[in-house]
Structures are given as structure tokens and as C-alpha cells.
Design a protein around this motif. Structure first.
Motif, short mmCIF file in Angstrom:
data_model
loop_
_atom_site.label_atom_id
_atom_site.label_comp_id
_atom_site.label_asym_id
_atom_site.label_seq_id
_atom_site.Cartn_x
_atom_site.Cartn_y
_atom_site.Cartn_z
N ARG A 16 0.83 -1.20 0.00
CA ARG A 16 0.00 0.00 0.00
C ARG A 16 0.87 1.26 0.00
N THR A 17 1.96 1.21 0.75
CA THR A 17 2.87 2.37 0.79
C THR A 17 3.45 2.63 -0.60
N TRP A 18 3.88 1.56 -1.25
CA TRP A 18 4.46 1.69 -2.60
C TRP A 18 3.40 2.17 -3.60
N ALA A 19 2.23 1.64 -3.52
CA ALA A 19 1.15 2.06 -4.43
C ALA A 19 0.80 3.52 -4.22
N THR A 20 0.78 3.95 -2.97
CA THR A 20 0.47 5.36 -2.68
C THR A 20 1.55 6.28 -3.22
N LEU A 21 2.79 5.88 -3.03
CA LEU A 21 3.91 6.69 -3.54
C LEU A 21 3.81 6.84 -5.05
N LYS A 22 3.58 5.75 -5.76
CA LYS A 22 3.50 5.81 -7.22
C LYS A 22 2.30 6.65 -7.68
N GLN A 23 1.18 6.42 -7.03
CA GLN A 23 -0.04 7.11 -7.46
C GLN A 23 0.06 8.61 -7.27
N LYS A 24 0.57 9.03 -6.12
CA LYS A 24 0.56 10.45 -5.77
C LYS A 24 1.73 11.24 -6.36
N THR A 25 2.76 10.57 -6.84
CA THR A 25 3.92 11.30 -7.35
C THR A 25 4.24 11.02 -8.81
N ALA A 26 3.68 9.93 -9.36
CA ALA A 26 4.02 9.57 -10.74
C ALA A 26 2.82 9.35 -11.64
N GLN A 27 1.78 8.76 -11.11
CA GLN A 27 0.64 8.43 -11.96
C GLN A 27 -0.34 9.59 -12.10
N GLU A 28 -0.73 10.19 -10.99
CA GLU A 28 -1.66 11.32 -11.04
C GLU A 28 -0.96 12.58 -11.54
N ILE A 29 0.30 12.73 -11.18
CA ILE A 29 1.10 13.89 -11.59
C ILE A 29 2.50 13.41 -11.96
N ASP A 30 3.04 13.96 -13.00
CA ASP A 30 4.35 13.51 -13.49
C ASP A 30 5.47 14.28 -12.79
N TRP A 31 5.63 14.02 -11.50
CA TRP A 31 6.65 14.72 -10.73
C TRP A 31 7.89 13.86 -10.49
N SER A 32 7.76 12.56 -10.66
CA SER A 32 8.88 11.69 -10.32
C SER A 32 8.74 10.33 -10.99
N SER A 33 9.88 9.70 -11.25
CA SER A 33 9.93 8.28 -11.63
C SER A 33 10.42 7.52 -10.40
N ASN A 34 9.73 6.46 -10.04
CA ASN A 34 10.02 5.77 -8.79
C ASN A 34 10.44 4.33 -9.03
N TYR A 35 11.36 3.85 -8.19
CA TYR A 35 11.87 2.49 -8.31
C TYR A 35 12.04 1.90 -6.91
N ARG A 36 11.69 0.65 -6.76
CA ARG A 36 11.92 -0.01 -5.48
C ARG A 36 13.42 -0.17 -5.27
N PHE A 37 13.85 0.03 -4.04
CA PHE A 37 15.26 -0.12 -3.68
C PHE A 37 15.31 -1.19 -2.59
N THR A 38 15.49 -2.42 -3.02
CA THR A 38 15.34 -3.56 -2.11
C THR A 38 16.60 -3.78 -1.28
N LEU A 39 16.41 -3.83 0.02
CA LEU A 39 17.50 -4.10 0.95
C LEU A 39 17.36 -5.52 1.50
N PRO A 40 18.49 -6.21 1.72
CA PRO A 40 18.41 -7.53 2.36
C PRO A 40 18.19 -7.38 3.86
N GLU A 41 18.10 -8.48 4.56
CA GLU A 41 17.97 -8.43 6.01
C GLU A 41 19.35 -8.20 6.63
N LEU A 42 19.71 -6.93 6.71
CA LEU A 42 21.02 -6.57 7.24
C LEU A 42 21.05 -6.74 8.76
#
Length: 377
Positions: A16-42
């Protein structure tokens, strides 16, 4: 430019957090391109160790970024040197694990084989720091070697193509230009273009025993003419003194075919060695850039993880992402993110340093962790 961020979870849901980020910053308005930055279990370690590591990572990040940019500039310089010698445009290309740096960031995957996730973070940081420091030292040594050879090549080039006042005459003088007997020798004189006529009219009287009509012009550049004159050896010193008094430069040069051939071969070897050294430095810089850049982004990942734990607490519950903001809307994007994520119950943000606000590079405070990554040096 990228923003490396971690966001407090909405309803404890990554999706839901990822979907909200994409919707509010990239899909509804073209303010940003977003990519997941996956971290391991450090490995988290203690809170004290994370706080110490947080301070160290600021310095380490700055050092690594500096080395990455040094290597990048050196690579571009070598590419430019190659293009100038081949009359082709420099490629200006850098790669990290066979992909452009922006693609590497956007598709980042932690290298678990090289940096085991369960190893203490401080050990991983030390390993990365030592590796990149060694690359920096290697760069310094290789650049010094290259510049020394480049200096020799420049000196050789000046001798081959410089003004007649300093140019190596072995590339100009031919056997037919020289008269050398037991009593007679040939001198080589540099005269200004505007004094050439005066020279031809008066050289025979600069001393006794000058061979009449022996002077001829054998080379000219934009400023000077190189002329010969034959005379008896016993009056050479007198002739030189009188010629200098008239503003003529007598070049100390003795024609020797063997020496001439040896000098020409030496100049060719230096030029060839320089191209070999340039090619080697370009190849090394290309490989070293990829290694240093990858190490730097891993440090950025550790820094993001460390600051996120200090910000949001344990267990780790945050969404890490890479954002490529549209520069025209960067300020609006910041405000939108602050509105979306400031009220999350998982955020410890209070709006000031005491409340855990994470200072950005611009000196502002955000209710989420954010670092700026610039890959253009």
C-alpha cells in the motif's frame, strides 16, 4: 539526480505504501519516476553501534563519492585523448556491471556474495572503504606514470613540430644540405622572416673565409627561416659571435645519420608507449569506476538502512525507494511527500532535530529519510 528515501509504512503495508507513492507522485502527476530499492535483512547490531556508524557513514559516503568522480573524470579524459588522436567523438560512456549508472541504481540488487548481509555492518563498511581507498591509490600511481610519459611525448613533439628556435633539426636536415670536409663545415642558422633578405645579402661578410653563395633556405615556419652557410672551420667561433650580434641564432647541430635515425625511432617509441599507457589507463579506469560506483551505492544502502532504524525503530518497517524527481517540481514533490508520510504512526518525526528529523543535503528537515545521489560528477 536521485533521491534515495525510506518511508514509514502506511497501515504497516509495503504494497500500500508503494502504491500510494506511485499514485501520488508519478501516476496522477508527473513529478517523479520511482523504483523499489530492495535491501536484504542486514544485521542491526546495537543502537550505540548504529549511532557511531551513522556518523562514520557521512564521511565514508563523501570519500567514496569523491573517488567515483575522480575515476570518472579520468576515464573521460582518456576517452577524449583517444578521440583526439583518431578524430572521432569521445564516447563519454561509463558502465557499472555492464549497465549505465542510472540503470544500476534503478535496478539495484545487493551483492550478497561480496557483502554478506549478516556480517556486522561496521565490517562491511571497513571492507568497502579499504577497497575504494586502494583504487584511489592505484589511480594516483597510474596517473603519475601516464603524465610522466605524456610529458616526454610533449617534449618530443615540440622537438618535432615546434619553432625552429627549439625544434629538433634531425627531422629537417638532409645529407645534401651538409658540406663537411677536413677544412670546411656547414652551420645552421635561424633567422627571422623579416631579416632573411638582410641575411642573404650580408652573411658572406660576417667573417673571413665564408664560402660565397653557400647559404640556402632549407626550412621555414611562420616566424623563422632555417638557412645553411659553409665556411672554414677556423673561423666558426668568429662567425658565430658576429651572427649573434646581428640577431641570428646559430644552432649547435652536427649532422649524423645514425644519431638522426636513433632520435626519430626514440620519438616514435615514446608516442607508441603513450598510446599503450593511455589505453591501459582507460581500461583500468572503466573497470575501477564500476567497482567504486557499486561500492558507493552499497554504502548508500547501508546509510539508508542505518538512518531508517534510528528514525523508525525496530523491527525494521519502512519502504526504501529510489526517486528520480522532475527538477521543475522538486519542491512540490517534497511537500507532497511530507503531507503523505508525516502523519504515519511509525514515524518518530517531530519536525526538529531533537525529534529525529533527518536533515537533507539542502539543510531542510523531512519526516522521512532522504539522501541525494548525483551520478554526473
Amino acid at each position: 539526480m536521485y533521491w534515495l528515501i525510506s518511508l514509514p509504512l502506511i497501515d504497516e503495508s509495503y504494497d500500500r505504501t508503494w502504491a500510494t507513492l506511485k499514485q501520488k507522485t508519478a501516476q496522477e502527476i508527473d513529478w517523479s519516476s520511482n523504483y523499489r530499492f530492495t535491501l536484504p535483512e542486514l544485521r542491526v547490531g546495537t543502537l550505540d553501534s548504529l549511532m557511531v556508524l551513522s556518523d562514520d557513514l557521512v564521511k565514508v559516503n563523501s570519500m567514496l563519492e569523491s573517488v567515483v568522480n575522480k575515476i570518472r573524470r579520468q576515464l573521460f579524459e582518456m576517452q577524449a585523448a583517444a578521440s583526439s588522436s583518431s578524430n572521432e567523438d569521445a564516447s563519454g560512456e561509463v558502465l557499472v556491471e555492464s549497465m549505465p549508472p542510472d540503470a544500476y541504481i534503478e535496478k539495484f540488487k545487493w551483492n550478497e556474495a561480496k557483502y554478506p548481509p549478516r556480517r556486522p555492518l561496521s565490517e562491511t563498511v571497513t571492507t568497502i572503504t579499504e577497497t575504494v581507498s586502494k583504487l584511489e591509490e592505484d589511480l594516483k600511481i597510474r596517473v603519475v606514470d601516464y603524465n610522466q610519459l605524456k610529458g616526454q611525448a610533449s617534449q618530443s613533439a615540440r622537438k618535432q613540430t615546434g619553432s625552429l628556435a627549439v625544434r629538433d633539426l634531425s627531422t629537417i636536415v638532409k645529407a645534401s644540405d651538409v658540406t663537411e670536409t677536413e677544412n670546411i663545415t656547414t652551420l645552421f642558422v635561424v633567422v627571422g622572416k623579416h631579416t632573411k633578405k638582410d641575411w642573404l645579402e650580408n652573411y658572406e661578410v660576417l667573417s673571413d673565409y665564408v664560402v660565397p653563395r653557400s647559404s640556402k633556405v632549407i626550412w621555414e615556419d611562420n616566424e623563422y627561416s632555417l638557412v645553411t652557410v659553409s665556411l672554414f672551420k677556423r673561423v666558426v667561433d668568429t662567425f658565430k659571435t658576429n651572427a649573434r650580434g646581428k640577431g641570428y641564432q646559430v644552432r649547435d647541430y652536427q649532422y649524423d645519420p645514425a644519431t638522426q635515425k636513433r632520435d626519430q625511432e626514440a620519438g616514435s617509441h615514446v608516442k607508441s608507449d603513450l598510446e599503450t599507457k593511455r589505453s591501459q589507463l582507460e581500461e583500468w579506469s572503466s573497470t575501477a569506476y564500476g567497482e567504486a560506483f557499486s561500492a558507493w551505492i552499497h554504502i548508500c544502502a547501508i546509510r539508508l538502512f542505518t538512518e531508517s532504524i534510528l528514525r523508525y525503530g525496530l523491527p525494521p518497517k519502512f519502504l526504501s525507494a529510489i526517486m528520480k524527481p522532475n527538477p521543475k517540481f522538486a519542491q512540490k514533490l517534497r511537500k507532497a511527500l511530507a503531507t503523505l508520510f508525516s502523519a504515519s504512526e511509525n514515524s518518530h518525526y517531530e519536525g526538529d532535530v531533537g525529534g529525529g528529523g533527518m536533515p537533507a543535503a539542502e539543510g531542510e528537515m523531512y519526516p522521512y529519510v532522504s539522501f541525494t545521489i548525483s551520478i554526473d560528477g
